[in-house]
Design an enzyme around this catalytic site. Structure first.
Site, PDB file in Angstrom:
ATOM      1  N   LYS A  13      -4.440 149.928  12.996  1.00  0.00           N
ATOM      2  CA  LYS A  13      -4.127 148.972  14.068  1.00  0.00           C
ATOM      3  C   LYS A  13      -2.645 148.586  14.048  1.00  0.00           C
ATOM      4  O   LYS A  13      -1.990 148.587  15.075  1.00  0.00           O
ATOM      5  CB  LYS A  13      -4.955 147.673  13.923  1.00  0.00           C
ATOM      6  CG  LYS A  13      -6.442 147.853  13.916  1.00  0.00           C
ATOM      7  CD  LYS A  13      -7.161 146.512  13.909  1.00  0.00           C
ATOM      8  CE  LYS A  13      -6.890 145.658  12.691  1.00  0.00           C
ATOM      9  NZ  LYS A  13      -7.409 146.216  11.425  1.00  0.00           N
ATOM     10  N   ARG A  88     -11.346 137.891  14.382  1.00  0.00           N
ATOM     11  CA  ARG A  88     -12.046 138.559  13.278  1.00  0.00           C
ATOM     12  C   ARG A  88     -13.433 137.979  13.080  1.00  0.00           C
ATOM     13  O   ARG A  88     -14.162 138.457  12.214  1.00  0.00           O
ATOM     14  CB  ARG A  88     -11.249 138.353  11.989  1.00  0.00           C
ATOM     15  CG  ARG A  88     -10.392 139.554  11.579  1.00  0.00           C
ATOM     16  CD  ARG A  88      -9.665 139.134  10.324  1.00  0.00           C
ATOM     17  NE  ARG A  88      -9.245 140.177   9.459  1.00  0.00           N
ATOM     18  CZ  ARG A  88      -8.019 140.698   9.446  1.00  0.00           C
ATOM     19  NH1 ARG A  88      -7.127 140.348  10.328  1.00  0.00           N
ATOM     20  NH2 ARG A  88      -7.700 141.592   8.545  1.00  0.00           N
ATOM     21  N   ARG A 122      -1.090 152.652   0.870  1.00  0.00           N
ATOM     22  CA  ARG A 122      -0.187 151.996   1.830  1.00  0.00           C
ATOM     23  C   ARG A 122       0.978 151.319   1.107  1.00  0.00           C
ATOM     24  O   ARG A 122       0.808 150.721   0.055  1.00  0.00           O
ATOM     25  CB  ARG A 122      -0.972 150.958   2.633  1.00  0.00           C
ATOM     26  CG  ARG A 122      -0.081 150.116   3.551  1.00  0.00           C
ATOM     27  CD  ARG A 122      -0.837 149.531   4.683  1.00  0.00           C
ATOM     28  NE  ARG A 122      -1.741 148.465   4.284  1.00  0.00           N
ATOM     29  CZ  ARG A 122      -2.509 147.812   5.157  1.00  0.00           C
ATOM     30  NH1 ARG A 122      -2.470 148.126   6.442  1.00  0.00           N
ATOM     31  NH2 ARG A 122      -3.321 146.867   4.752  1.00  0.00           N
ATOM     32  N   ARG A 155       0.804 145.739  -0.952  1.00  0.00           N
ATOM     33  CA  ARG A 155       0.228 144.423  -0.703  1.00  0.00           C
ATOM     34  C   ARG A 155      -0.789 144.066  -1.783  1.00  0.00           C
ATOM     35  O   ARG A 155      -1.533 144.929  -2.228  1.00  0.00           O
ATOM     36  CB  ARG A 155      -0.468 144.417   0.668  1.00  0.00           C
ATOM     37  CG  ARG A 155       0.493 144.244   1.818  1.00  0.00           C
ATOM     38  CD  ARG A 155      -0.153 144.481   3.153  1.00  0.00           C
ATOM     39  NE  ARG A 155      -1.462 143.853   3.334  1.00  0.00           N
ATOM     40  CZ  ARG A 155      -2.092 143.798   4.510  1.00  0.00           C
ATOM     41  NH1 ARG A 155      -1.537 144.321   5.581  1.00  0.00           N
ATOM     42  NH2 ARG A 155      -3.280 143.246   4.604  1.00  0.00           N
ATOM     43  N   ARG A 166     -12.605 143.264   1.381  1.00  0.00           N
ATOM     44  CA  ARG A 166     -12.175 143.190   2.792  1.00  0.00           C
ATOM     45  C   ARG A 166     -13.100 144.019   3.686  1.00  0.00           C
ATOM     46  O   ARG A 166     -13.389 143.635   4.817  1.00  0.00           O
ATOM     47  CB  ARG A 166     -10.728 143.678   2.925  1.00  0.00           C
ATOM     48  CG  ARG A 166      -9.736 142.630   2.437  1.00  0.00           C
ATOM     49  CD  ARG A 166      -8.417 143.267   2.108  1.00  0.00           C
ATOM     50  NE  ARG A 166      -7.671 143.665   3.268  1.00  0.00           N
ATOM     51  CZ  ARG A 166      -6.733 144.619   3.245  1.00  0.00           C
ATOM     52  NH1 ARG A 166      -6.470 145.272   2.145  1.00  0.00           N
ATOM     53  NH2 ARG A 166      -6.072 144.900   4.341  1.00  0.00           N
TER      54      ARG A 166
HETATM   55  P1  AMP Z   1      -4.278 141.895   7.937  1.00  0.00           P
HETATM   56  O1  AMP Z   1      -2.820 142.059   7.705  1.00  0.00           O
HETATM   57  O2  AMP Z   1      -4.658 141.876   9.382  1.00  0.00           O
HETATM   58  O3  AMP Z   1      -5.118 142.853   7.120  1.00  0.00           O
HETATM   59  O4  AMP Z   1      -4.650 140.420   7.403  1.00  0.00           O
HETATM   60  C1  AMP Z   1      -4.443 140.071   6.048  1.00  0.00           C
HETATM   61  C2  AMP Z   1      -5.278 138.875   5.685  1.00  0.00           C
HETATM   62  O5  AMP Z   1      -4.901 137.741   6.485  1.00  0.00           O
HETATM   63  C3  AMP Z   1      -6.779 139.009   5.912  1.00  0.00           C
HETATM   64  O6  AMP Z   1      -7.433 139.697   4.857  1.00  0.00           O
HETATM   65  C4  AMP Z   1      -7.192 137.540   5.997  1.00  0.00           C
HETATM   66  O7  AMP Z   1      -7.193 136.936   4.721  1.00  0.00           O
HETATM   67  C5  AMP Z   1      -6.032 136.931   6.784  1.00  0.00           C
HETATM   68  N1  AMP Z   1      -6.273 136.991   8.250  1.00  0.00           N
HETATM   69  C6  AMP Z   1      -5.541 137.681   9.165  1.00  0.00           C
HETATM   70  N2  AMP Z   1      -6.035 137.516  10.400  1.00  0.00           N
HETATM   71  C7  AMP Z   1      -7.107 136.704  10.261  1.00  0.00           C
HETATM   72  C8  AMP Z   1      -8.063 136.184  11.177  1.00  0.00           C
HETATM   73  N3  AMP Z   1      -8.010 136.469  12.493  1.00  0.00           N
HETATM   74  N4  AMP Z   1      -9.033 135.365  10.685  1.00  0.00           N
HETATM   75  C9  AMP Z   1      -9.108 135.062   9.369  1.00  0.00           C
HETATM   76  N5  AMP Z   1      -8.252 135.529   8.448  1.00  0.00           N
HETATM   77  C10 AMP Z   1      -7.252 136.349   8.879  1.00  0.00           C
END
Ligand code: AMP
Length: 210
Positions: A13, A88, A122, A155, A166
């Site tokens: 994404k 999410r 990554r 990360r 996750r």
């Molecule tokens: P991402 O970079 O999109 O994988 O997001 C990293 C982390 O940020 C996720 O594993 C969650 O802990 C938090 N996070 C990001 N977007 C959301 C969301 N829409 N709702 C809840 N937690 C989020």
């Protein structure tokens, strides 16, 4: 055009969102990047969410919604935006629907083995956030960003225990959104198990620039 990019972590994404943002001249809004930036700058929000992000859990709907609503008010969203990593959960999607914003939902399809291979390899640029993959999309110089020369890092939540968590969280909390948006007739599937340049070609055919 407004987009929601929906899919498991590692579906590509963020990579596609960065390319579409550039080609279509609309911002990529990554809630994950917003949280990571706050953690880096040690803001109140950052302190509150650090442990949640490290473990791979979800930040509360209330906190996420406030951030997204504020971000969408900014001028650069006038001609469209890409929400990368939001919504999410069903409550987040319902709250977003209430805003009455016309949106196209792109569902990234990819299987579990590839997700794990992508996430565990990554690397992200500390400076400009560009994503690389040491196996599938390596930088030209090891450890350095092609775009800005910034240092690349892994990360915290791309470590194996967090990845597994996750994915479980995704299946339980986020996957039901596919049905939610199907019922609303807003979803388009995209096969993201391929090289990102091919996914971009498909995307441009599906959503020609206006
Ligand atoms: P991402 O970079 O999109 O994988 O997001 C990293 C982390 O940020 C996720 O594993 C969650 O802990 C938090 N996070 C990001 N977007 C959301 C969301 N829409 N709702 C809840 N937690 C989020």
């Amino acid at each position: 055009m407004n987009f929601i990019f929906l899919g498991p972590p590692g579906a590509g994404k963020g990579t596609l969102a960065a390319q579409v943002a550039e080609e279509y001249g609309i911002p990529q809004i990554s809630t994950g990047d917003i949280f990571r930036e706050n953690i880096k700058n040690q803001t109140e929000l950052g302190k509150k969410v650090k442990a949640i992000l490290d473990s791979g859990g979800l930040v509360s709907d209330e906190v996420v919604l406030e951030i997204v609503e504020d971000r969408l008010k900014k001028d650069d969203c006038k001609n469209g935006f890409i929400l990368d990593g939001f919504p999410r959960t069903i409550p987040q999607a319902e709250a977003f629907e209430k805003l009455g914003i016309d949106v196209k939902v792109v569902n990234f399809e990819v299987d579990n083995d590839l997700i794990i291979a992508r996430l565990s390899n990554r690397r992200v640029c500390k400076n400009c956030k560009a994503n690389y993959n040491v196996k599938f999309m390596p930088p030209k110089v090891e450890g350095k960003c092609d775009k800005c020369g910034g240092e690349l890092f892994t990360r915290e939540d791309d470590k194996l225990e967090s990845i597994t968590h996750r994915l479980e969280v995704y299946r339980k909390e986020t996957e039901p959104l596919i049905e939610f948006y199907k019922k609303l007739g807003k979803i388009t599937d995209i096969d993201s198990a391929r090289d990102s340049s091919l996914v971009l070609v498909d995307f441009k055919k599906l959503f020609p620039k206006k």
